[in-house]
Design an enzyme around this catalytic site. Structure first.
Site, PDB file in Angstrom:
ATOM      1  N   HIS A  46       0.953  -0.763   0.148  1.00 52.81           N
ATOM      2  CA  HIS A  46      -0.198  -0.159  -0.101  1.00 52.81           C
ATOM      3  C   HIS A  46       0.956   0.609   0.117  1.00 52.81           C
ATOM      4  O   HIS A  46       1.759   1.352   0.288  1.00 52.81           O
ATOM      5  CB  HIS A  46      -0.758  -0.126   0.998  1.00 52.81           C
ATOM      6  CG  HIS A  46      -0.345   0.578   2.599  1.00 52.81           C
ATOM      7  ND1 HIS A  46      -0.488   1.193   3.488  1.00 52.81           N
ATOM      8  CD2 HIS A  46      -0.242  -0.930   3.294  1.00 52.81           C
ATOM      9  CE1 HIS A  46       0.420   1.079   4.127  1.00 52.81           C
ATOM     10  NE2 HIS A  46      -0.193  -0.092   4.828  1.00 52.81           N
ATOM     11  N   ASP A  73       5.503   2.270   7.019  1.00 55.38           N
ATOM     12  CA  ASP A  73       4.437   1.397   6.682  1.00 55.38           C
ATOM     13  C   ASP A  73       3.543   2.147   6.332  1.00 55.38           C
ATOM     14  O   ASP A  73       3.200   3.159   6.251  1.00 55.38           O
ATOM     15  CB  ASP A  73       3.285   1.557   8.516  1.00 55.38           C
ATOM     16  CG  ASP A  73       2.223   0.367   8.308  1.00 55.38           C
ATOM     17  OD1 ASP A  73       1.484   0.276   7.130  1.00 55.38           O
ATOM     18  OD2 ASP A  73       1.053   0.913   8.973  1.00 55.38           O
ATOM     19  N   GLU A  93      -4.941   1.705   1.828  1.00 59.06           N
ATOM     20  CA  GLU A  93      -5.208   0.212   3.009  1.00 59.06           C
ATOM     21  C   GLU A  93      -5.736   0.752   4.588  1.00 59.06           C
ATOM     22  O   GLU A  93      -6.099   0.523   5.490  1.00 59.06           O
ATOM     23  CB  GLU A  93      -3.873  -0.156   2.737  1.00 59.06           C
ATOM     24  CG  GLU A  93      -4.011  -1.571   3.505  1.00 59.06           C
ATOM     25  CD  GLU A  93      -3.229  -1.563   5.135  1.00 59.06           C
ATOM     26  OE1 GLU A  93      -3.130  -2.541   5.855  1.00 59.06           O
ATOM     27  OE2 GLU A  93      -3.110  -0.201   5.471  1.00 59.06           O
ATOM     28  N   GLU A  94      -5.116   1.640   4.949  1.00 60.01           N
ATOM     29  CA  GLU A  94      -5.237   2.351   6.066  1.00 60.01           C
ATOM     30  C   GLU A  94      -6.632   2.288   7.083  1.00 60.01           C
ATOM     31  O   GLU A  94      -6.760   2.498   8.120  1.00 60.01           O
ATOM     32  CB  GLU A  94      -3.888   3.172   6.786  1.00 60.01           C
ATOM     33  CG  GLU A  94      -2.807   3.057   6.351  1.00 60.01           C
ATOM     34  CD  GLU A  94      -2.008   1.953   7.549  1.00 60.01           C
ATOM     35  OE1 GLU A  94      -3.180   1.790   8.403  1.00 60.01           O
ATOM     36  OE2 GLU A  94      -0.991   2.153   6.947  1.00 60.01           O
ATOM     37  N   ASP A 118       3.655  -5.777   3.837  1.00 57.06           N
ATOM     38  CA  ASP A 118       3.453  -4.771   4.675  1.00 57.06           C
ATOM     39  C   ASP A 118       4.284  -5.143   5.564  1.00 57.06           C
ATOM     40  O   ASP A 118       4.884  -6.049   5.860  1.00 57.06           O
ATOM     41  CB  ASP A 118       1.886  -5.664   5.093  1.00 57.06           C
ATOM     42  CG  ASP A 118       1.614  -3.641   5.184  1.00 57.06           C
ATOM     43  OD1 ASP A 118       2.017  -2.895   5.531  1.00 57.06           O
ATOM     44  OD2 ASP A 118       0.561  -3.450   5.202  1.00 57.06           O
ATOM     45  N   HIS A 166       2.908   2.831  13.554  1.00 61.75           N
ATOM     46  CA  HIS A 166       1.965   4.206  13.630  1.00 61.75           C
ATOM     47  C   HIS A 166       2.810   5.116  14.711  1.00 61.75           C
ATOM     48  O   HIS A 166       1.610   6.268  14.879  1.00 61.75           O
ATOM     49  CB  HIS A 166       0.192   4.054  13.994  1.00 61.75           C
ATOM     50  CG  HIS A 166      -0.545   2.982  12.649  1.00 61.75           C
ATOM     51  ND1 HIS A 166      -1.916   2.407  12.464  1.00 61.75           N
ATOM     52  CD2 HIS A 166       0.393   2.736  11.567  1.00 61.75           C
ATOM     53  CE1 HIS A 166      -1.698   2.193  11.049  1.00 61.75           C
ATOM     54  NE2 HIS A 166      -0.769   1.928  10.737  1.00 61.75           N
TER      55      HIS A 166
END
Ligand code: CO
Ligand code: ZN
Length: 333
Positions: free
Chosen positions: A65, A166, A196-197, A219, A305
């Protein structure tokens, strides 16, 4: 590779606003691909056709992603403070002291309302972005504007740190595997997915469109090797992780077997991954049309994150090797 990773991770592209990163990736892949297209949701679909004469090639989809977490303005108050909500998994404790940048180039810092104890972290709606404005009128951003987190790439040698590992690290691995893939018996579709998130949206539509025979995502996954981390058997530097399950998916055992067999044959280090929370694009791919056998090659990543996500460069290089080897040889699934 590190220079490209720096460019990829420093590019602005929260979910739904992937134009900038798509341009960067397109520029890298256009000379390597047989076919490139962008679908309605903005997924960048990069095809490498099977080598001439291959009988009954399998259609393999690989998803990485392009989007990253960010924030969206809910309203600007009378004094010019910008209130916001998260795009994707945005957690208050990771935001304190952070910098953000809006699509129009405006930067700001994150402030918070006072709490009863200085060690408490307030909820997102008690936080705000201070862009230097003094009123709603002179505030250069408005309701619905989107910002990404700002942090420059940090090279610690083997360990690399950035705000959007990410999943720009997955994008890098996909680009490098495409670069290394000289010939293939498969019909290969590298898909740089959007959104994606916020729930693997781009993977869902692109997988429907491509209708693959099998596939996998690339990922980040979590880590179990810093103080206090428990119950997760993945560490940085021990090789890419082959996902057996995560919070949203059981990998197809045949795909897991294919990955392990390839790694062992090519003497590439790998780890077995059982992740309790979180999921990837592979979950969406698995559930389209009549179903697709899928798995995931994970890059172990600390502090996922936060604006300081860390990977090990050797894991990255080994992930490229593993994927190149998988796509270079035939597979019967
Ligand atoms: Co994520
Ligand atoms: Zn991700």
């Amino acid at each position: 590779m590190k220079q490209l990773l720096k460019t990829l991770t420093e590019t602005f592209s929260p979910s739904g606003y992937e134009d900038e990163i798509r341009k960067v990736i397109l520029n890298e892949v256009k000379l390597l691909a047989d076919e490139v297209r962008v679908d309605a949701l903005g997924n960048l679909i990069v095809r490498k056709k099977p080598t001439n004469g291959t009988k009954a090639p399998k259609k393999i989809m690989i998803a990485a992603h392009m989007d990253e977490i960010g924030v969206m303005v809910t309203h600007v108050d009378d004094n010019g403070f910008v209130r916001f909500t998260g795009i994707g998994g945005v957690y208050p404790r990771n935001l304190v002291g952070g910098h953000v940048r809006f699509a129009n180039g405006v930067s700001g810092v994150i402030g918070l309302e006072p709490t009863s104890s200085p060690s408490d972290v307030p909820a997102l709606n008690k936080m705000f972005v201070d862009v230097g404005a003094t009123s709603k009128k002179n505030c250069p951003v408005k309701t619905g504007d989107v910002a990404g987190f700002e942090r420059s790439f940090l090279d610690l040698g083997d360990r690399l740190v950035a705000k959007s590992m990410d999943d720009r690290i997955g994008c890098l691995v996909a680009i490098e595997a495409l670069r290394e893939l000289k010939s293939t018996p498969h019909d290969v579709y590298f898909v740089f997915t959007t959104q994606e998130e916020i729930g693997t949206h781009g993977a869902q539509t692109s997988a429907y469109g491509i209708d693959p025979d099998l596939g996998f995502s690339i990922d980040v996954t979590g880590w179990g090797d810093t103080p206090g981390q428990k119950d997760f058997d993945v560490a940085l530097g021990k090789g890419p992780a082959i996902k057996i399950r995560d919070g949203g998916m059981l990998s197809d055992p045949r795909i897991v077997e294919w990955m392990i067999r390839t790694a062992e044959k090519a003497k590439i280090p790998y780890q077995r991954e059982v992740l309790l929370g979180g999921t990837t694009d592979a979950r969406a791919m698995q559930l389209v049309r009549g179903g697709v056998p899928v798995g995931c090659v994970s890059i172990p990543c600390r502090y996922v994150h936060t604006p300081a996500e860390m990977v090990d460069f050797n894991d990255v290089k080994n992930a490229v090797k593993l994927i190149t080897a998988m796509l270079s040889n035939s597979v019967s699934i």
